[in-house]
Design a protein around this motif. Sequence first.
Motif, mmCIF file in Angstrom:
data_model
loop_
_atom_site.group_PDB
_atom_site.id
_atom_site.type_symbol
_atom_site.label_atom_id
_atom_site.label_comp_id
_atom_site.label_asym_id
_atom_site.label_seq_id
_atom_site.Cartn_x
_atom_site.Cartn_y
_atom_site.Cartn_z
ATOM 1 N N MET A 1 -5.512 -1.005 -1.501
ATOM 2 C CA MET A 1 -5.880 0.242 -0.831
ATOM 3 C C MET A 1 -7.404 0.365 -0.884
ATOM 4 S SD MET A 1 -4.305 4.080 -1.343
ATOM 5 C CE MET A 1 -5.350 4.585 -2.722
ATOM 6 N N LEU B 1 -2.757 3.441 13.414
ATOM 7 C CA LEU B 1 -2.415 2.242 12.654
ATOM 8 C C LEU B 1 -1.377 1.413 13.405
ATOM 9 C CD1 LEU B 1 -2.802 0.608 10.088
ATOM 10 C CD2 LEU B 1 -1.101 2.059 8.962
ATOM 11 N N HIS C 1 -6.482 2.014 5.573
ATOM 12 C CA HIS C 1 -5.447 1.209 6.230
ATOM 13 C C HIS C 1 -5.997 0.483 7.460
ATOM 14 C CE1 HIS C 1 -3.123 4.366 4.094
ATOM 15 N NE2 HIS C 1 -2.196 3.440 3.950
ATOM 16 N N ASP C 2 -6.865 1.171 8.212
ATOM 17 C CA ASP C 2 -7.374 0.590 9.457
ATOM 18 C C ASP C 2 -8.187 -0.674 9.198
ATOM 19 O OD1 ASP C 2 -9.270 2.173 8.148
ATOM 20 O OD2 ASP C 2 -10.302 2.743 9.996
ATOM 21 N N LEU D 1 -1.237 8.278 5.115
ATOM 22 C CA LEU D 1 -1.963 7.551 6.157
ATOM 23 C C LEU D 1 -3.099 8.428 6.676
ATOM 24 C CD1 LEU D 1 0.985 5.902 8.154
ATOM 25 C CD2 LEU D 1 -0.190 5.114 6.084
ATOM 26 N N ILE E 1 3.620 -1.092 4.084
ATOM 27 C CA ILE E 1 2.866 0.166 4.064
ATOM 28 C C ILE E 1 3.843 1.320 3.892
ATOM 29 C CG2 ILE E 1 1.232 1.628 5.302
ATOM 30 C CD1 ILE E 1 0.578 -0.888 7.027
ATOM 31 N N LYS F 1 -8.189 6.217 3.185
ATOM 32 C CA LYS F 1 -7.390 5.246 2.439
ATOM 33 C C LYS F 1 -7.658 3.806 2.886
ATOM 34 C CE LYS F 1 -4.972 8.380 0.125
ATOM 35 N NZ LYS F 1 -5.040 8.544 -1.340
ATOM 36 N N THR G 1 0.863 -1.182 0.000
ATOM 37 C CA THR G 1 0.000 0.000 0.000
ATOM 38 C C THR G 1 0.895 1.227 0.000
ATOM 39 O OG1 THR G 1 -1.688 -1.162 1.298
ATOM 40 C CG2 THR G 1 -1.856 1.230 1.185
ATOM 41 N N TRP H 1 2.505 -7.521 4.507
ATOM 42 C CA TRP H 1 1.905 -6.253 4.071
ATOM 43 C C TRP H 1 2.896 -5.127 4.323
ATOM 44 C CZ3 TRP H 1 -2.350 -3.260 7.165
ATOM 45 C CH2 TRP H 1 -2.771 -2.145 6.414
#
Length: 390
Positions: free
Chosen positions: A288, A252, A221-222, A215, A242, A219, A211, A240
């Motif tokens: 994403m 995060l 991420h959570d 942040l 980031i 987007k 990804t 993964w």
Amino acid sequence: MKVIVFTRDFPPEFGGVQRLLGKVADHYGKDALVIARRCPGFREYDQGRPYTTIRMRRFEWRHANPVMSRILGAISYLLRFFVGGIHLGDAIRRQKTDLVLCGYAFPNGLPMVVARLLTGCPFVVWCHGTETLRALESGGLQRAALRLVWRLAVRVVVHSRFMRDEVARFVPPEKIIVNRLGSDSGNLDFSAAPATAVDELPLAGRAVVLTVGRLERRKGHDLLAHAMPLIREKIPHVLWLIVGDGPERERLTQAIADWRLADCVRLLGRRSDAEVSALLARADLFAMPSRRIGPDVEAFGIVYLEAARFGVPAVGGRSGGVADAVQDGVTGLLCDPEDPRDIAAKVITLLGDPARRAEMGRAAKANAERQTWDEFARHLSEELSRIDLS
């Protein structure tokens, strides 16, 4: 056709808007005049460009008292509005400009209203996404100002079917140009990149999900972090990566700890363009799951195309304009960005089926090679050439 590109955001600042407007200016070359805000490194960037650039200073009055600060802020905003319009009008007359291209309908379109009244010069505005939706949802003066700009503009440019539909609630369809963004311009180095970004990571034998992006909540991420235990259960060798930084970093980091994901997640922070290229070249999947939060939305998503340039298929959120960047079932899969189980299912589907993933990767690369910045500029120029400027 002589044009003025009038914008607050322009290279060498980094970002999608900056990139696309830089490409537009490059396309028109000596027939373009750029009026843009000053930013770090602008003198070096402007040297040797085929067009002339005028850099504006930003002025804003502040006060320790919050009430006075708001009053002074409003006054300085109105001054920028009127003074900017007068200066823009002068530039239009000096350059004998045929058309002004405003980087934003709001707020850049407001000085153009003044310039239009002073010179009669036609103008085009861009509506990228969040800035337009915020003005619409705020109501009151912002919404009224935006609708005034739309009424006076000869064309409104958007980058996805989603934004076309949002704008078409207020603008006649024949005034809207849908011009999808490109992927091969800007700062990503698509040639062989240094291996250092890859060498430092434990990638051997791992299924790499990447990804790249700021942040921030939209987007997703959570929710991808929430989905990772389900993904790891089916794909034990998943990793993964980031890339990026932003206001959601602390949350995060806590989510990674809460879900005990230290063995399968790496927060890499900001990375150089060459490092991002190296990571994209090694990734098996780009993910994403962007979602809409009020007016904050992914109106297109250039980063999906940048991944596609490396033959990397994507899992994106079924939200905003992502469907124009990720063709569901062809160049990747769209998921429900609010449902961790659906996010996990789509990631597992592609990681667990190398043949299908490779097929989608080839389709993604072919699509990205067609959807270039040069094609973006050519299509825009073609559409603008059809405008009756008499």
